[in-house]
Write a protein that holds these residues in place. Structure first.
Motif, PDB file in Angstrom:
ATOM      1  N   THR A  61      21.443 181.864 108.204  1.00  0.00           N
ATOM      2  CA  THR A  61      20.428 182.822 108.482  1.00  0.00           C
ATOM      3  C   THR A  61      19.173 182.330 108.799  1.00  0.00           C
ATOM      4  N   ASN A  62      19.040 181.044 108.791  1.00  0.00           N
ATOM      5  CA  ASN A  62      17.701 180.329 109.118  1.00  0.00           C
ATOM      6  C   ASN A  62      17.924 178.904 108.956  1.00  0.00           C
ATOM      7  N   LEU A  63      16.866 178.185 109.286  1.00  0.00           N
ATOM      8  CA  LEU A  63      16.765 176.665 109.215  1.00  0.00           C
ATOM      9  C   LEU A  63      17.038 176.157 108.081  1.00  0.00           C
ATOM     10  N   GLN A  64      16.424 176.488 106.843  1.00  0.00           N
ATOM     11  CA  GLN A  64      16.691 176.075 105.595  1.00  0.00           C
ATOM     12  C   GLN A  64      17.999 176.319 105.082  1.00  0.00           C
ATOM     13  N   SER A  65      18.795 177.437 105.335  1.00  0.00           N
ATOM     14  CA  SER A  65      20.302 177.593 104.824  1.00  0.00           C
ATOM     15  C   SER A  65      21.033 176.428 105.724  1.00  0.00           C
ATOM     16  N   PHE A  66      20.861 176.248 106.973  1.00  0.00           N
ATOM     17  CA  PHE A  66      21.395 175.196 107.621  1.00  0.00           C
ATOM     18  C   PHE A  66      21.287 173.784 106.967  1.00  0.00           C
ATOM     19  N   LEU A  67      19.848 173.540 106.602  1.00  0.00           N
ATOM     20  CA  LEU A  67      19.383 172.147 106.160  1.00  0.00           C
ATOM     21  C   LEU A  67      20.285 171.894 104.803  1.00  0.00           C
ATOM     22  N   ASP A  68      20.442 172.907 103.919  1.00  0.00           N
ATOM     23  CA  ASP A  68      21.145 172.796 102.731  1.00  0.00           C
ATOM     24  C   ASP A  68      22.515 172.181 102.846  1.00  0.00           C
ATOM     25  N   ILE A  69      23.349 172.728 103.927  1.00  0.00           N
ATOM     26  CA  ILE A  69      24.471 172.326 104.200  1.00  0.00           C
ATOM     27  C   ILE A  69      24.743 170.781 104.737  1.00  0.00           C
ATOM     28  N   TYR A  70      23.733 170.662 105.659  1.00  0.00           N
ATOM     29  CA  TYR A  70      23.341 169.526 106.517  1.00  0.00           C
ATOM     30  C   TYR A  70      23.191 168.341 105.677  1.00  0.00           C
ATOM     31  N   TYR A  71      22.461 168.466 104.774  1.00  0.00           N
ATOM     32  CA  TYR A  71      22.259 167.235 103.597  1.00  0.00           C
ATOM     33  C   TYR A  71      23.563 167.122 102.821  1.00  0.00           C
ATOM     34  N   ALA A  72      24.397 167.868 102.566  1.00  0.00           N
ATOM     35  CA  ALA A  72      25.441 167.807 101.783  1.00  0.00           C
ATOM     36  C   ALA A  72      26.540 166.965 102.568  1.00  0.00           C
ATOM     37  N   GLY A  73      26.459 167.457 104.186  1.00  0.00           N
ATOM     38  CA  GLY A  73      27.467 166.885 104.858  1.00  0.00           C
ATOM     39  C   GLY A  73      27.044 165.197 105.063  1.00  0.00           C
ATOM     40  N   ALA A  74      25.911 164.989 105.002  1.00  0.00           N
ATOM     41  CA  ALA A  74      25.395 163.418 105.093  1.00  0.00           C
ATOM     42  C   ALA A  74      25.860 162.609 103.995  1.00  0.00           C
ATOM     43  N   SER A  75      25.876 163.237 102.936  1.00  0.00           N
ATOM     44  CA  SER A  75      26.397 162.406 101.666  1.00  0.00           C
ATOM     45  C   SER A  75      27.465 161.457 101.741  1.00  0.00           C
ATOM     46  N   VAL A  76      28.190 161.531 102.666  1.00  0.00           N
ATOM     47  CA  VAL A  76      29.720 160.804 102.720  1.00  0.00           C
ATOM     48  C   VAL A  76      29.161 159.624 103.598  1.00  0.00           C
ATOM     49  N   LEU A  77      28.020 159.428 104.251  1.00  0.00           N
ATOM     50  CA  LEU A  77      27.669 158.518 104.914  1.00  0.00           C
ATOM     51  C   LEU A  77      27.047 157.229 103.891  1.00  0.00           C
ATOM     52  N   LEU A  78      27.812 156.171 103.929  1.00  0.00           N
ATOM     53  CA  LEU A  78      27.432 155.143 102.775  1.00  0.00           C
ATOM     54  C   LEU A  78      27.480 153.657 103.527  1.00  0.00           C
ATOM     55  N   GLN A  79      28.181 153.417 104.291  1.00  0.00           N
ATOM     56  CA  GLN A  79      28.522 152.115 104.966  1.00  0.00           C
ATOM     57  C   GLN A  79      27.961 152.073 106.276  1.00  0.00           C
TER      58      GLN A  79
END
Length: 344
Positions: A61-79
């Motif tokens: 619905t807005n930028l912040q609601s996107f950012l919340d899931i965006y950061y969750a997706g990035a959690s798989v990036l480790l190596q």
């Protein structure tokens, strides 16, 4: 400028024409399928049971609601290989969309905050960019972005962490939540980056007011504005953008998904172009916003009635607005002219 092209042939021209992408967050190209693949590889538990469930969560619905899931997706990036695989997947899509030049934003603070070393992030992304030039013919470079919802001190710390790899990125940017975080907050860190000879860009005028665009130009002294669509509400600012040929990296499908415009037909890209602004089309966070670069072109042209002359101007603007060397820009323009000549 090209002659007009019949409407029926315009989609093929939009897809075929060479172009540059100047506003792509590489973490925002992380597709759900790759998120699950990397989660399995790295033993990361996700709060979603399946790819389909994750896709259904992409209702912003807005930028912040996107950012919340965006950061969750990035959690798989480790190596390092994870960052390579993410960038390579995007660069393959860029090649398919006839992107000759891609300037990739990356958010190191999203990763260093989780304990991922700066070297892991930059080396993985850089290796993909190097391979893209050799194997795909895509001239890819990196731009390090500071998260504006964090402090200036944290931005300085991030810059210091990145300096050992200064030769692997060409510039810095400013992204994340715009409202409540004006450009002035980062004046000193941008001044330092300017002293280091880095190119400077910043998100401004997406959800924030035209005043943020002014501040990005006059305080941060950026060379181009990311988004900038609110500039139309300030006639003096529009005159400044046209006079100084300040590029705007506009992201139509992103603007639609984040409710900056109620429908794509209401988008002001045509207004910006017709006013003489150096506007460009970009995909922003394509895995989340429903389309890579060609899809942004196709949907926006269908909705707004722009024609081949607008298409040519947008592609030419993307090369002009890039940080490529002058001889490379001329090669890009020559290829653009050849495609339009073939479609004439």
């Amino acid at each position: 400028m090209p002659n007009d092209v019949p409407a029926a042939r315009l989609p093929a021209l939009l897809a075929a024409m060479p172009k540059a992408e100047l506003h792509i967050h590489i973490e925002g190209s992380l597709e759900p399928e790759l998120i699950f693949q990397l989660a399995q590889r790295n033993g990361v538990a996700l709060p979603y049971a399946s790819v389909d469930e994750l896709r259904k969560a992409y209702a912003f619905t807005n930028l912040q609601s996107f950012l919340d899931i965006y950061y969750a997706g990035a959690s798989v990036l480790l190596q390092e290989q994870d960052f390579y695989d993410m960038a390579w997947a995007y660069l393959l899509r860029a090649q398919a969309d006839n992107v000759l030049r891609a300037e990739l934003f990356f958010d190191p603070q999203t990763h260093t905050a989780r304990g991922v070393p700066m070297e892991t992030v930059i080396q993985g992304l850089h290796r993909a960019c190097t391979d893209a030039r050799i194997q795909l013919g895509v001239d890819a470079e990196l731009i390090l972005c500071f998260l504006r919802h964090l402090s200036e001190a944290e931005a300085f710390a991030t810059l210091e962490q990145a300096l050992p790899w200064r030769d692997l990125f060409i510039g810095v940017g400013l992204d994340s939540s715009e409202l409540g975080h004006p450009p002035e907050k980062f004046a000193r860190v941008f001044a330092k980056c300017r002293q280091l000879g880095l190119h400077l860009v910043a998100h401004a005028g997406e959800e924030g007011p035209p005043a943020y665009v002014w501040a990005a130009l006059d305080v941060l002294k950026v060379e181009r504005i990311d988004h900038g669509v609110q500039s139309v509400h300030d006639p003096a600012l529009m005159q400044r953008l046209v006079r100084d040929r300040i590029p705007l990296t506009v992201c139509p499908l992103s603007n639609l998904k984040l409710c900056v415009f109620p429908k794509l037909a209401d988008h002001n890209l045509r207004q910006l172009l017709d006013a003489g602004v150096v506007a460009t089309v970009n995909s922003d966070d394509p895995a989340y916003f429903g389309g890579y670069l060609n899809e942004n072109f196709l949907q926006t042209f269908a909705a707004t009635g722009m024609d081949a002359r607008h298409a040519y101007r947008l592609a030419a603007n993307s090369f002009e607005g890039s940080f490529a060397q002058a001889d490379a820009k001329q090669r890009y323009r020559d290829r653009l002219d050849a495609v339009f000549a073939a479609h004439g």
